[in-house]
Design a protein around this motif. Sequence first.
Motif, PDB file in Angstrom:
ATOM      1  N   VAL A 422      19.086  -2.704 -49.264  1.00  0.00           N
ATOM      2  CA  VAL A 422      19.162  -1.134 -49.051  1.00  0.00           C
ATOM      3  C   VAL A 422      18.018  -0.427 -48.131  1.00  0.00           C
ATOM      4  CG1 VAL A 422      19.978   0.758 -49.898  1.00  0.00           C
ATOM      5  CG2 VAL A 422      20.505  -1.335 -51.082  1.00  0.00           C
ATOM      6  N   LEU A 423      18.297   0.067 -47.146  1.00  0.00           N
ATOM      7  CA  LEU A 423      17.198   1.045 -46.488  1.00  0.00           C
ATOM      8  C   LEU A 423      17.388   2.401 -46.913  1.00  0.00           C
ATOM      9  CD1 LEU A 423      14.771   1.540 -44.248  1.00  0.00           C
ATOM     10  CD2 LEU A 423      17.096   1.573 -42.618  1.00  0.00           C
ATOM     11  N   VAL A 424      16.149   3.152 -47.329  1.00  0.00           N
ATOM     12  CA  VAL A 424      16.449   4.497 -47.841  1.00  0.00           C
ATOM     13  C   VAL A 424      15.243   5.258 -46.725  1.00  0.00           C
ATOM     14  CG1 VAL A 424      16.134   6.323 -49.258  1.00  0.00           C
ATOM     15  CG2 VAL A 424      17.133   4.221 -49.836  1.00  0.00           C
ATOM     16  N   THR A 425      15.718   5.957 -45.818  1.00  0.00           N
ATOM     17  CA  THR A 425      14.733   6.618 -44.875  1.00  0.00           C
ATOM     18  C   THR A 425      14.972   7.794 -44.105  1.00  0.00           C
ATOM     19  OG1 THR A 425      13.127   6.088 -42.852  1.00  0.00           O
ATOM     20  CG2 THR A 425      15.489   5.309 -42.946  1.00  0.00           C
ATOM     21  N   PRO A 426      14.134   8.711 -43.987  1.00  0.00           N
ATOM     22  CA  PRO A 426      14.310  10.002 -43.074  1.00  0.00           C
ATOM     23  C   PRO A 426      13.875   9.955 -41.765  1.00  0.00           C
ATOM     24  CG  PRO A 426      12.333  10.211 -44.212  1.00  0.00           C
ATOM     25  CD  PRO A 426      12.642   8.616 -44.474  1.00  0.00           C
ATOM     26  N   GLY A 427      13.753   8.503 -41.268  1.00  0.00           N
ATOM     27  CA  GLY A 427      12.846   8.370 -39.874  1.00  0.00           C
ATOM     28  C   GLY A 427      11.683   8.651 -39.874  1.00  0.00           C
ATOM     29  N   MET A 428      11.170   8.878 -38.599  1.00  0.00           N
ATOM     30  CA  MET A 428      10.099   9.068 -38.162  1.00  0.00           C
ATOM     31  C   MET A 428       9.894  10.439 -37.460  1.00  0.00           C
ATOM     32  SD  MET A 428       9.279   5.215 -36.161  1.00  0.00           S
ATOM     33  CE  MET A 428      10.764   5.353 -35.385  1.00  0.00           C
ATOM     34  N   VAL A 429       8.536  11.101 -37.562  1.00  0.00           N
ATOM     35  CA  VAL A 429       8.429  12.492 -37.213  1.00  0.00           C
ATOM     36  C   VAL A 429       7.052  12.341 -36.181  1.00  0.00           C
ATOM     37  CG1 VAL A 429       9.536  13.633 -38.957  1.00  0.00           C
ATOM     38  CG2 VAL A 429       6.978  12.882 -39.258  1.00  0.00           C
ATOM     39  N   GLU A 430       6.630  13.501 -35.639  1.00  0.00           N
ATOM     40  CA  GLU A 430       5.595  13.545 -34.964  1.00  0.00           C
ATOM     41  C   GLU A 430       5.543  12.774 -33.545  1.00  0.00           C
ATOM     42  OE1 GLU A 430       2.127  13.283 -37.557  1.00  0.00           O
ATOM     43  OE2 GLU A 430       2.277  15.375 -37.956  1.00  0.00           O
ATOM     44  N   LEU A 431       6.634  12.494 -33.068  1.00  0.00           N
ATOM     45  CA  LEU A 431       6.737  11.794 -31.981  1.00  0.00           C
ATOM     46  C   LEU A 431       7.298  12.533 -30.545  1.00  0.00           C
ATOM     47  CD1 LEU A 431       8.504   8.633 -33.639  1.00  0.00           C
ATOM     48  CD2 LEU A 431       6.081   8.867 -32.855  1.00  0.00           C
ATOM     49  N   GLY A 432       6.851  13.654 -30.634  1.00  0.00           N
ATOM     50  CA  GLY A 432       7.179  14.392 -29.542  1.00  0.00           C
ATOM     51  C   GLY A 432       8.457  14.309 -29.063  1.00  0.00           C
ATOM     52  N   GLU A 433       8.628  14.448 -27.535  1.00  0.00           N
ATOM     53  CA  GLU A 433       9.971  14.171 -27.022  1.00  0.00           C
ATOM     54  C   GLU A 433      10.646  12.686 -27.285  1.00  0.00           C
ATOM     55  OE1 GLU A 433       9.196  15.263 -22.798  1.00  0.00           O
ATOM     56  OE2 GLU A 433       8.615  17.069 -23.307  1.00  0.00           O
ATOM     57  N   ARG A 434       9.940  11.923 -27.462  1.00  0.00           N
ATOM     58  CA  ARG A 434      10.136  10.437 -27.769  1.00  0.00           C
ATOM     59  C   ARG A 434      10.809  10.338 -28.987  1.00  0.00           C
ATOM     60  NH1 ARG A 434      11.548   6.321 -25.382  1.00  0.00           N
ATOM     61  NH2 ARG A 434      10.060   4.843 -26.020  1.00  0.00           N
TER      62      ARG A 434
END
Length: 512
Positions: A422-434
């Motif tokens: 099981v994957l639990v994640t909010p994803g990644m941040v501070e990546l600007g336009e990408r």
Amino acid sequence: MLPLIVKLLLLASAAVCYGVQVVYFTHMLQLNSYRDERYMNWCNENTARLISVKRLLPLLAAVLAFIPLNGTLRDGIAAAALLLTAVLNRPQKAKKPLVVTARVKRLFAVEALLLAAALTAAWFFSPWRALLLLGLFGSVTWFWVRVAAWIASPVEKAIAQRYVNDARRRMEERPDLTVIGITGSYGKTSTKNFLQALLSVKYNVLITPENFNTTLGVVRTIREHLRPSHQIFVCEMGAKNVGDIKEICDLVHPKHGVITSIGEQHLETFGSLTNIIATKFELADALPEDGILFLNTDNEHIRAQGRQAVGYGLECGDYTARNIHTDQNGTHFTVANGAEEMEFTTRLLGAHNIQNLVGCIAVAHCMGIELKDMAYPIRLLKPVEHRLQLLPNGFIDDAYNSNPAGFRSALDVLAGFEGQRVLVTPGMVELGERQEALNRELGEYAATRCDWAVLVGEKQAPPLKAGLLDGGFDEARLFVAPTLNDALAILATLPSEGKRTVLLENDLPDNF
């Protein structure tokens, strides 16, 4: 007598309303490293938190200033609105609570002076002007925190410079101290801790504790922890802007340096990958002629620079790891440097951890420690907290500041477990336009690495969800939860499909 009591109640309510909110926004300022531009970016990106009903209730007091009511009644209603604002905005439990440092105390003092000025003016103003002032004052507390920080900035700069000068003096008094700088987009903290364990076989080693990787964090380490008995100082160097690494190097003057990785992280502040590369290589530029640069040559951005260095990695380099496999006893691998080979076993998980470890082996070996002498400390190594940390309950805690390469590696680790994954994640941040594109790419990759996915945060989830579906993931096995607690509640409802392994990938700080 009653009008005076109600007026005093109004002023007290305004003070409570302001005080409760000022703690929250000071916390946000701290999480944004007290940087005005970052704090304002946060405000611009979180307008819903600034203009919500519970933040703008004090405007009711301002509106009342123009309504013909009995003065005492009007003040009483305004006081109730201000108190309700305080109740609705009372502090919530934070993942990373506000740290009441000396700087925060000074900031609180300035914020208190602003409050005192507002209350004094309200006392002497006419009733309708007092209501207007208090209503407007209490509804834009985020702005007054910024004003307080601006007022305090000359003092803070002077204090910081005094600390920097003291740390520089202490370093100048230690020409015998060997400084090893470590930087990279990710892997810095793990590499620092692993390297301390290996170098401690022969040397007395000081490292920057926890995440003390800014200039002032390094300054604090030097002033509070550096002792005459220390022989090596392993200094983690973080950066979010061009010039940050150079500033730390000008303070500690590293003899050797390690660049662990370069990737798309903190693009919001760096602006481009080119700036990230230039900033990380500020460490290489600071080394003396007799210093040694250690580079992760698996990383295409590092390899493309063509710098003369000791390379390490899983695929190429002067020190490489081979025959990597994992079982119930841990990860087993062989390190070769051309002249000799040595087999190692570690409890660490993940290819990127082995990659970081190979870099540490290269540094320690060049510092005069035999490969055979590293076997025992490597066997005892533990993962850094919240970095691919396998917990007894079957959770893999990789909740610290996720990045594209680390996220992918963590998914590979999850895929290696049997049973329900099981994957639990909010994803990644501070990546600007990408940010959206990278999260979508990782979502598509995750589709082949997990059986169930719980995405945290309705704002963050869409690109991850789209990527998972693009990768052919079964939408019936995909959930979106508002908060981490809600996500954990969903886990309890999943059907039993053998032994369950849960990857907690990233956990957003309170300012997201």
